[in-house]
Design a protein around this motif. Structure first.
Motif, PDB file in Angstrom:
ATOM      1  N   THR A   1       0.822  -1.209   0.000  1.00  0.00           N
ATOM      2  CA  THR A   1       0.000   0.000   0.000  1.00  0.00           C
ATOM      3  C   THR A   1       0.855   1.257   0.000  1.00  0.00           C
ATOM      4  O   THR A   1       0.498   2.264  -0.622  1.00  0.00           O
TER       5      THR A   1
ATOM      6  N   TYR B   1      -5.649  -0.091  -0.190  1.00  0.00           N
ATOM      7  CA  TYR B   1      -6.066  -0.869   0.972  1.00  0.00           C
ATOM      8  C   TYR B   1      -7.130  -1.896   0.595  1.00  0.00           C
ATOM      9  O   TYR B   1      -7.185  -2.989   1.163  1.00  0.00           O
ATOM     10  N   HIS B   2      -7.970  -1.530  -0.342  1.00  0.00           N
ATOM     11  CA  HIS B   2      -9.109  -2.379  -0.684  1.00  0.00           C
ATOM     12  C   HIS B   2      -8.782  -3.415  -1.751  1.00  0.00           C
ATOM     13  O   HIS B   2      -9.429  -4.459  -1.801  1.00  0.00           O
TER      14      HIS B   2
ATOM     15  N   TYR C   1      -5.690  -4.810  -2.110  1.00  0.00           N
ATOM     16  CA  TYR C   1      -4.684  -5.760  -1.629  1.00  0.00           C
ATOM     17  C   TYR C   1      -5.260  -7.162  -1.429  1.00  0.00           C
ATOM     18  O   TYR C   1      -4.682  -8.147  -1.916  1.00  0.00           O
TER      19      TYR C   1
ATOM     20  N   TYR D   1      -7.252  -7.930   8.536  1.00  0.00           N
ATOM     21  CA  TYR D   1      -7.690  -6.909   7.584  1.00  0.00           C
ATOM     22  C   TYR D   1      -8.478  -5.807   8.291  1.00  0.00           C
ATOM     23  O   TYR D   1      -8.278  -4.619   8.045  1.00  0.00           O
TER      24      TYR D   1
ATOM     25  N   TYR E   1      -7.352  -1.919   8.744  1.00  0.00           N
ATOM     26  CA  TYR E   1      -8.238  -0.835   8.309  1.00  0.00           C
ATOM     27  C   TYR E   1      -8.303   0.259   9.378  1.00  0.00           C
ATOM     28  O   TYR E   1      -8.256   1.454   9.069  1.00  0.00           O
TER      29      TYR E   1
ATOM     30  N   VAL F   1      -4.763   2.078   9.464  1.00  0.00           N
ATOM     31  CA  VAL F   1      -4.469   3.073   8.423  1.00  0.00           C
ATOM     32  C   VAL F   1      -5.219   4.370   8.689  1.00  0.00           C
ATOM     33  O   VAL F   1      -4.741   5.460   8.328  1.00  0.00           O
TER      34      VAL F   1
END
Length: 293
Positions: free
Chosen positions: A129, A179-180, A182, A193, A197, A200
């Motif tokens: 990312t 992020y989405h 990956y 995950y 989230y 980040v």
């Protein structure tokens, strides 16, 4: 996201919102539920974490800087809360694909095994990312793109934690996209995950919090608030998210002015010593030079 959706279904949507005849795995119901959960979750994270950072970490002395705007905090919050619902629309499409089983997010069977696997997944996520966001961010600074999407975020020359999510919707979605996507390429445990989230969001707030103190051993490696403040002030440096690696490779690294005694705090102290702070704001001084966009 299916973990969050399952909890929302069990405790809220199934008993109180949807009729019993509407199956929990119905596509339309899942999309509507994801829209609600994503918007409420994003706003809650932003406002709660941003408020904690603003009241307990952010140095309010920075609000006396000559480039701190009138009513800036309120403007940052308003812009962010206006943009988040639009950002959520394409984001929900990716969450929906994940919930329907098209990603590699898993409860463990396809993920790397054990604590070592979780650690490697986390490092891989951060490196992937960080690389993607660097190039997306740099692309958003291209002269043909910048004024359309990214310029609103650079209104905040001296950002507060609430500037962290104050993006144009296209800008916000593009910088959140890595992020989405990956977990569509790499196995990732669903609990990890969800934790990443949240992380980040915390990190995004932290690089806007005006706290420039970092251990000297990592100042050349970690992209912190001091680095990102120079990005806001000087425009075309320090595009990275977590690390300085890609800025160094791309020739866009700038050692933070705040760590060299030339940052926003130093200017405020100098203006105060010269008696040039009028009504809590700097009087007759533009302040730290920044590149005009």
């Amino acid at each position: 996201m299916d973990l969050v959706l399952n909890v929302a279904d069990h405790y809220v949507f199934t008993p109180y919102v949807y009729p019993a005849s509407w199956a929990e795995d119905g596509a339309l119901r899942q999309i509507l539920s994801l829209l609600v959960v994503t918007n409420l979750g994003a706003a809650a994270l932003y406002l709660s974490l941003g408020s904690l950072s603003y009241y307990f970490i952010f140095d309010h002395d920075l609000m006396k800087h000559p480039q701190f705007l009138e009513n800036q905090v309120q403007r940052e919050i308003k812009y962010a809360l206006t943009s988040l619902p639009w950002i959520s629309i394409p984001t929900v499409a990716l969450f929906f694909a994940e919930v329907r089983g098209y990603s590699k997010v898993t409860d463990g069977s396809r993920a790397l095994a054990g604590w070592t696997g979780l650690f490697l997944s986390m490092i891989s996520f951060l490196l992937f990312t960080d690389m993607c966001i660097y190039w997306i961010h740099r692309f958003l600074h291209h002269k043909l793109i910048y004024k359309l999407f990214h310029k609103p975020h650079h209104v905040w020359k001296i950002p507060t934690p609430f500037a962290s999510h104050a993006f144009h919707p296209v800008d916000g979605f593009m910088q959140g996209l890595p992020y989405h996507i990956y977990p569509f390429f790499f196995p990732l445990h669903k609990v990890l995950y969800l934790a990443l989230y949240v992380f980040v969001n915390i990190w995004t707030i932290s690089i806007h919090d005006g706290d420039y103190r970092v251990p000297s051993a990592v100042t050349g490696v970690i992209n912190g608030s001091a680095h990102h403040t120079d990005h806001h002030l000087f425009f075309d440096y320090n595009y990275g998210q977590y690390f300085t690696l890609w800025d160094r490779l791309g020739g866009s690294y700038r050692h933070p002015s705040a760590l060299m005694g030339k940052g926003p705090h130093e200017l405020i102290r100098r203006l105060r010593a010269e008696g040039r702070l009028d009504g809590g704001k700097a009087n007759g001084q533009r302040g730290v030079m920044c590149k005009e966009e």
